[in-house]
Design an enzyme around this catalytic site. Structure first.
Site, PDB file in Angstrom:
ATOM      1  N   CYS A  70     -37.760 -77.307 -64.037  1.00  0.00           N
ATOM      2  CA  CYS A  70     -38.455 -76.374 -62.771  1.00  0.00           C
ATOM      3  C   CYS A  70     -37.723 -76.846 -60.773  1.00  0.00           C
ATOM      4  CB  CYS A  70     -39.741 -75.670 -62.314  1.00  0.00           C
ATOM      5  SG  CYS A  70     -40.513 -75.292 -63.632  1.00  0.00           S
TER       6      CYS A  70
HETATM    7  C1  BEZ Z   1     -40.143 -79.318 -66.736  1.00  0.00           C
HETATM    8  O1  BEZ Z   1     -40.481 -77.885 -65.549  1.00  0.00           O
HETATM    9  O2  BEZ Z   1     -39.709 -79.893 -66.519  1.00  0.00           O
HETATM   10  C2  BEZ Z   1     -40.968 -77.991 -67.489  1.00  0.00           C
HETATM   11  C3  BEZ Z   1     -42.066 -77.634 -67.156  1.00  0.00           C
HETATM   12  C4  BEZ Z   1     -42.654 -77.607 -68.061  1.00  0.00           C
HETATM   13  C5  BEZ Z   1     -43.139 -77.746 -69.464  1.00  0.00           C
HETATM   14  C6  BEZ Z   1     -41.760 -78.668 -69.327  1.00  0.00           C
HETATM   15  C7  BEZ Z   1     -41.086 -78.260 -68.937  1.00  0.00           C
END
Ligand code: BEZ
Length: 211
Positions: A45
């Site tokens: 994210c």
């Molecule tokens: C991420 O943004 O890295 C992420 C967020 C939730 C679950 C898995 C990855």
């Protein structure tokens, strides 16, 4: 219920990192990329929001702007944006919605319980100036999206709204386009001054008309 292409994008009022907004008023006259991310302070994210911030001028050139949403609070969003700026080299320049009440997530069906019961999946909605949903995408939490593809779709939607054409596989600005199958050859001759090539009667190509 799932949101489908051509539906009117649901309106909502929400607190964001830019203050309270009423969605339809906030976007009035513009295209919007509404996208959810699963959680603040997560790696994928962080890269997605940083890259989207870098595209602000590209969006603006298309009369478009971005807005992000997750089920985190505005306090969390505000704490996280510093990390995004530090690690991705860009300040976040679009609002992030506080959806701790899940209002937006429920309206846009962004929580897919068989993937995760509480977090939003990576949804994208392209919404046009008439508030119609023109694209939906759903990606899993583990896969960062390609926001250049969102720009490419915006280009295709704006081109095909203005001309009787469609865009072929992997099309980008300046490539040849497809003459609408709804046009007869005579109509296509009249509409496309550069002419067209008939590969098959149902597959006719022409140079991009607004280039
Ligand atoms: C991420 O943004 O890295 C992420 C967020 C939730 C679950 C898995 C990855």
């Amino acid at each position: 219920m799932a949101i489908r292409l051509g539906d009117t994008a649901p309106d909502f009022t929400a607190n964001t990192t830019d203050g309270e907004i009423s969605f339809h008023s906030w976007k009035e006259g513009e295209w919007v990329i509404l996208f959810s991310h699963p959680k603040d302070f997560t790696p994928v994210c962080t890269t997605e929001l940083g890259y989207t911030a870098k595209l602000k001028d590209e969006f603006a050139a298309r009369n478009a702007k971005a807005i992000a949403v997750s089920v985190d609070s505005v306090e969390d969003h505000n704490a996280w944006v510093g990390d995004i700026e530090e690690t991705q080299g860009t300040a976040v320049n679009f609002p992030i919605i506080d959806d701790s009440t899940r209002t937006v997530a429920d309206l846009y069906d962004m929580i897919h319980p068989n993937a995760d019961n509480t977090l939003t999946v990576r949804s994208v909605f392209i919404i046009d100036p008439n508030n119609k949903v023109r694209l939906t995408l759903t990606y899993p939490a583990s896969t960062g999206r390609n926001f250049d593809e969102i720009l490419r779709v915006l280009d295709s939607l704006q081109l095909t709204d203005g001309y009787k054409v469609a865009t072929p596989v992997n099309w980008t600005q300046g490539d040849d386009v497809i003459v609408s199958p709804a046009l007869s050859d005579d109509e296509a001759t009249e509409l496309f001054s550069a002419g067209f090539t008939t590969v098959k009667p149902y597959l006719r190509t022409t140079p991009q008309p607004n280039k």
